[in-house]
Design an enzyme around this catalytic site. Structure first.
Site, PDB file in Angstrom:
ATOM      1  N   ASP A 219       0.825  -1.210   0.000  1.00  0.00           N
ATOM      2  CA  ASP A 219       0.000   0.000   0.000  1.00  0.00           C
ATOM      3  C   ASP A 219       0.857   1.255   0.000  1.00  0.00           C
ATOM      4  O   ASP A 219       2.019   1.229   0.420  1.00  0.00           O
ATOM      5  CB  ASP A 219      -0.895   0.022   1.240  1.00  0.00           C
ATOM      6  CG  ASP A 219      -0.077   0.195   2.517  1.00  0.00           C
ATOM      7  OD1 ASP A 219       0.101   1.348   2.968  1.00  0.00           O
ATOM      8  OD2 ASP A 219       0.427  -0.813   3.053  1.00  0.00           O
TER       9      ASP A 219
ATOM     10  N   GLY B 288       5.330  -0.015   5.053  1.00  0.00           N
ATOM     11  CA  GLY B 288       4.302  -0.286   4.058  1.00  0.00           C
ATOM     12  C   GLY B 288       4.931  -0.643   2.727  1.00  0.00           C
ATOM     13  O   GLY B 288       6.014  -1.218   2.668  1.00  0.00           O
ATOM     14  N   GLU B 289       4.241  -0.321   1.642  1.00  0.00           N
ATOM     15  CA  GLU B 289       4.688  -0.560   0.264  1.00  0.00           C
ATOM     16  C   GLU B 289       4.646  -2.027  -0.139  1.00  0.00           C
ATOM     17  O   GLU B 289       4.777  -2.345  -1.305  1.00  0.00           O
ATOM     18  CB  GLU B 289       6.123  -0.054   0.028  1.00  0.00           C
ATOM     19  CG  GLU B 289       6.364   1.401   0.314  1.00  0.00           C
ATOM     20  CD  GLU B 289       7.818   1.806   0.060  1.00  0.00           C
ATOM     21  OE1 GLU B 289       8.627   0.937  -0.362  1.00  0.00           O
ATOM     22  OE2 GLU B 289       8.145   2.975   0.276  1.00  0.00           O
ATOM     23  N   GLY B 290       4.543  -2.954   0.818  1.00  0.00           N
ATOM     24  CA  GLY B 290       4.726  -4.371   0.532  1.00  0.00           C
ATOM     25  C   GLY B 290       6.102  -4.846   0.954  1.00  0.00           C
ATOM     26  O   GLY B 290       6.519  -5.966   0.608  1.00  0.00           O
TER      27      GLY B 290
END
Length: 360
Positions: A177, A319-321
């Site tokens: 995300d 975040g970001e994965g």
């Protein structure tokens, strides 16, 4: 087919894990040249993936990390340490290969798909999958973040995206995300669905100070008071206090579950997408894997509510994965071991006195 039909069909398509494949995976583990259970959670991962995929020795050839980005109206209330422009700037960074998730995805041998689920600024880069209904949610402290129709639309588009990735050969999908203000939405969702106070569900997000944290908690309290979301109606919660990227990722989880594709969660926002998905479709919880326990306190609450035990605890909160990418390396290892490791029989290695030869 309407969006409601797409969602209903996707939920109906979710089957329970294949118990026979899971049992066969465990039986195969018992033949490998090691003491029983010696590889711990790697063995559990293998059996879990076998049940999801429906084969005793699944492989991980094409892992996909879906990084969904969106802006949040509540960010205008000062709940983040960063300005809203950072959302689209980070989308550009993902595309340029400069973010942490790019590095970790390369390490994990995973492909990144960048999704615009609701970013304020449009991108003309063809690599961006555009799923948005509009740029940025409404400010949930003053009314619903989105309409129920928008929530359903983003869910349906996430389902269709997951189905397309499955058809293209994905055998694991990780959720990532990006969205300034999205841990505020995540905390609001968790507070409602898990039934905890906003002060328990909220954390420091991007590294806010005490004053900003108090502002964040107050914003969540105000959003819940203004919107009165129904904890038993996941779409109501999503529409009133959620985010566009959370809606899209919840759809990805449901669509992947129907296609028997393992779903790897990242941090707090992706786990609240899982809360929405599992409230709508409890059966999809069996296909989801918690990658790590983030430094966000509400993340633990969300995982406990889902009954999930994370693989890692590294105090990450990016975040970001990023955490999901690390978990993919462990999942890849867990699935490679039974496919390549010698058995007692093939290696001519004696078993322990307490072990019996499995039946052929």
């Amino acid at each position: 087919m309407t969006t409601s039909d797409t969602i209903a069909d996707a939920i109906a398509a979710i089957a329970a894990p294949d118990a026979s494949a899971r049992d066969a995976a465990r039986e195969h583990q018992s033949r490998l040249t090691k003491p029983a259970g010696a590889l711990g959670r790697l063995e559990e991962l293998h059996a879990w993936a076998a049940g999801v995929r429906g084969v005793a020795t699944p492989s991980l050839e094409r892992a996909v990390i879906v990084v969904a980005a969106a802006d949040h109206g509540v960010a205008e209330d000062g709940v983040s340490a960063y300005p809203r422009d950072v959302t689209w700037q980070m989308v550009a960074n993902f595309l340029a290969g400069g973010a942490a998730v790019n590095v970790l995805a390369a390490h994990a041998g995973a492909h990144i798909r960048v999704v615009d689920a609701g970013v304020l600024r449009d991108s003309d880069d063809a690599r961006v999958h555009v799923a948005k209904t509009r740029g940025g949610t409404g400010n949930m402290t003053r009314g619903p973040a989105m309409s129920r129709d928008e929530a359903e639309t983003l869910l349906a588009r996430g389902i269709e995206f997951a189905r397309a990735e499955a058809a293209a050969g994905a055998d694991a999908i990780a959720l990532g995300d990006m969205g300034i203000g999205n841990t505020t939405a995540a905390a609001a969702i968790t507070a409602v669905i898990a039934g905890v106070p906003p002060g328990v569900a909220a954390g420091r997000g991007t590294g806010i100070d005490d004053a900003a944290f108090a502002t964040k908690v107050a914003a969540i309290e105000r959003a819940i008071a203004v919107n009165t979301p129904d904890a038993t109606d996941a779409l109501d919660v999503l529409a009133k206090v959620g985010g566009f990227e959370i809606a899209f990722l919840a759809g990805v989880a449901i669509g992947a579950a129907g296609a028997r594709i393992p779903v790897v969660l990242d941090g707090y926002p992706t786990t609240t997408a899982a809360l929405i998905a599992a409230t709508l479709a409890p059966a999809c919880g069996a296909v989801m894997l918690a990658s790590h326990m983030s430094a966000e306190p509400g993340h633990r609450t969300a995982l406990v509510h889902l009954g999930m035990r994370p693989l890692l605890e590294l105090d990450m909160r990016l975040g970001e994965g990023s955490g999901a990418a690390l978990a993919l390396t462990l999942l890849r290892a867990a699935l490679r071991i039974p496919r390549e490791m010698a058995t007692f029989e093939s290696a001519g290695v004696s078993r322990s006195d307490g072990e019996t030869q499995p039946e052929a």
